[in-house]
Design an enzyme around this catalytic site. Sequence first.
Site, PDB file in Angstrom:
ATOM      1  N   GLY A  11       0.834  -1.203   0.000  1.00  0.00           N
ATOM      2  CA  GLY A  11       0.000   0.000   0.000  1.00  0.00           C
ATOM      3  C   GLY A  11       0.865   1.247   0.000  1.00  0.00           C
ATOM      4  N   ARG A  72       0.615  -5.055  -5.115  1.00  0.00           N
ATOM      5  CA  ARG A  72       0.596  -6.002  -4.000  1.00  0.00           C
ATOM      6  C   ARG A  72       1.098  -7.383  -4.450  1.00  0.00           C
ATOM      7  NH1 ARG A  72      -0.770  -3.890   0.954  1.00  0.00           N
ATOM      8  NH2 ARG A  72      -2.462  -2.402   1.013  1.00  0.00           N
ATOM      9  N   ASP A 103       5.268  -4.699   6.482  1.00  0.00           N
ATOM     10  CA  ASP A 103       5.806  -5.948   7.026  1.00  0.00           C
ATOM     11  C   ASP A 103       5.845  -7.094   6.004  1.00  0.00           C
ATOM     12  OD1 ASP A 103       3.053  -6.017   7.108  1.00  0.00           O
ATOM     13  OD2 ASP A 103       2.920  -6.895   9.113  1.00  0.00           O
ATOM     14  N   THR A 125       4.716   2.501   6.539  1.00  0.00           N
ATOM     15  CA  THR A 125       3.295   2.221   6.699  1.00  0.00           C
ATOM     16  C   THR A 125       2.652   3.290   7.560  1.00  0.00           C
ATOM     17  OG1 THR A 125       1.628   0.775   7.688  1.00  0.00           O
ATOM     18  CG2 THR A 125       3.825   0.579   8.585  1.00  0.00           C
ATOM     19  N   ASP A 127       0.305   2.564   9.353  1.00  0.00           N
ATOM     20  CA  ASP A 127      -0.206   1.837  10.525  1.00  0.00           C
ATOM     21  C   ASP A 127       0.749   1.893  11.726  1.00  0.00           C
ATOM     22  OD1 ASP A 127      -2.175   1.094   8.738  1.00  0.00           O
ATOM     23  OD2 ASP A 127      -1.369  -0.917   8.405  1.00  0.00           O
ATOM     24  N   ASP A 129       3.070  -0.213  12.513  1.00  0.00           N
ATOM     25  CA  ASP A 129       3.068  -1.524  13.165  1.00  0.00           C
ATOM     26  C   ASP A 129       4.345  -2.325  12.904  1.00  0.00           C
ATOM     27  OD1 ASP A 129       2.624  -2.026  10.496  1.00  0.00           O
ATOM     28  OD2 ASP A 129       0.957  -3.404  10.799  1.00  0.00           O
ATOM     29  N   ARG A 162     -25.395  14.293  17.700  1.00  0.00           N
ATOM     30  CA  ARG A 162     -25.224  12.926  17.186  1.00  0.00           C
ATOM     31  C   ARG A 162     -23.992  12.255  17.777  1.00  0.00           C
ATOM     32  NH1 ARG A 162     -26.138  14.593  10.882  1.00  0.00           N
ATOM     33  NH2 ARG A 162     -28.342  14.055  10.761  1.00  0.00           N
ATOM     34  N   MET A 169      -7.839   3.709   9.746  1.00  0.00           N
ATOM     35  CA  MET A 169      -7.077   2.516   9.346  1.00  0.00           C
ATOM     36  C   MET A 169      -6.131   2.072  10.460  1.00  0.00           C
ATOM     37  SD  MET A 169      -6.100   3.032   5.349  1.00  0.00           S
ATOM     38  CE  MET A 169      -7.212   2.464   4.067  1.00  0.00           C
ATOM     39  N   ARG A 171      -5.030  -1.675  10.373  1.00  0.00           N
ATOM     40  CA  ARG A 171      -4.992  -3.141  10.404  1.00  0.00           C
ATOM     41  C   ARG A 171      -5.184  -3.662  11.815  1.00  0.00           C
ATOM     42  NH1 ARG A 171      -4.656  -5.828   6.059  1.00  0.00           N
ATOM     43  NH2 ARG A 171      -3.687  -4.967   4.197  1.00  0.00           N
ATOM     44  N   GLN A 273      -6.529   8.783   4.372  1.00  0.00           N
ATOM     45  CA  GLN A 273      -5.426   8.818   5.349  1.00  0.00           C
ATOM     46  C   GLN A 273      -4.071   8.522   4.708  1.00  0.00           C
ATOM     47  OE1 GLN A 273      -7.084   6.652   9.191  1.00  0.00           O
ATOM     48  NE2 GLN A 273      -8.160   6.059   7.346  1.00  0.00           N
TER      49      GLN A 273
END
Length: 341
Positions: A11, A72, A103, A125, A127, A129, A162, A169, A171, A273
């Site tokens: 990604g 990918r 990763d 990434t 993420d 991670d 509300r 995102m 993962r 993002q």
Amino acid sequence: MGAIGILTAGGDCPGLNAVIRAVTRTCEVEGRPVLGIEEGWDGLMTGKVRPMGRDEVGGIIGAGGTILGTSRLDPYVHGDGYASVRATVERFDLDAVVVVGGDGTLRSAAKLAEEGLPCIGVPKTIDNDIAHTDVTFGFHTAVQIATDAIDRLRTTAESHHRVMLVEVMGRSVGWIAAYAGIAGGADAILVPEEHWNLDDLTETLIERRDRGRPYSIVVVAEGITPPPEIGDHDAGVDVFGFARLGGVSYLLAPLVEARTGIETRVVVLGHTQRGGSPTAYDRILATRLGAKAARAAMAGESGKMVSLRGDDIELVGLAEACADPRPLPRDRFDVASLFFG
Ligand code: F6P
């Protein structure tokens, strides 16, 4: 003297172009040829390669995406490992490849290094991670984008009384959710690392309303375990075999609305993002990582990953770095939860 190759796989992520620029310029200063490998591993398997120089990377530091493209595809999932890239390596006289990826991509780079193709990994990434580095570039930008969105969603949630479920995102980790939630002043944050249940969440929202705050911002990490009331939420897998995530909040919203009686809306931030210009922090981090990776590749290092440790960029073992998970530490969530309700 052979060339140094560079590819971006998996990604995309803000800051990739800054890495490409830094690798190219660092090698060029040493008179070392650089080849850009297009579309990630696909380009290495099929020979889609182009020469890189200062003109090719001029003006790209602030650009999102990757000028080399990405995919990918993977030499170990869609090919026979080194055997499927050997022809390109030999044809273009590649001495080493700088592999910029998450990763899954870095695991394949580690295997190629073991099979004999010198590889230097650059962790990428949104993420955050990847273990054995303090932070990955792209994360800071993603947190900023999510925080800006939360700021905007807060005013409309308040106007309409509300509950707003803001899905981010990440993962299987809650880094973006926790950091954007802290920065955006979230009233609740759901992350995969921390147990939560529907009763506690809705009680928090009801108490808040009864205190005279009839709106709430709930940040939801895409990788949370859905509550038993939802059951299995299976959106299939991508080509790496990773679960395809996103959208759990749409299943959660009707349950929250039914239990609280507060109108509940969902905003899934998704790929916004990852898109657009990197923050200054990510541009600088990506540049430093790229320069270090280029120097390591030219020095004949292999099976290493460039990593931020404190304020320094260091080399760590690539295989070790992608073997360990990197969940959100408890203390970050504890800080976020001080402001819930
Ligand atoms: O790993 C980065 C990431 O953006 C995750 O946060 C997200 O789940 C995934 O990629 C989305 O992948 P794709 O671009 O294939 O939809």
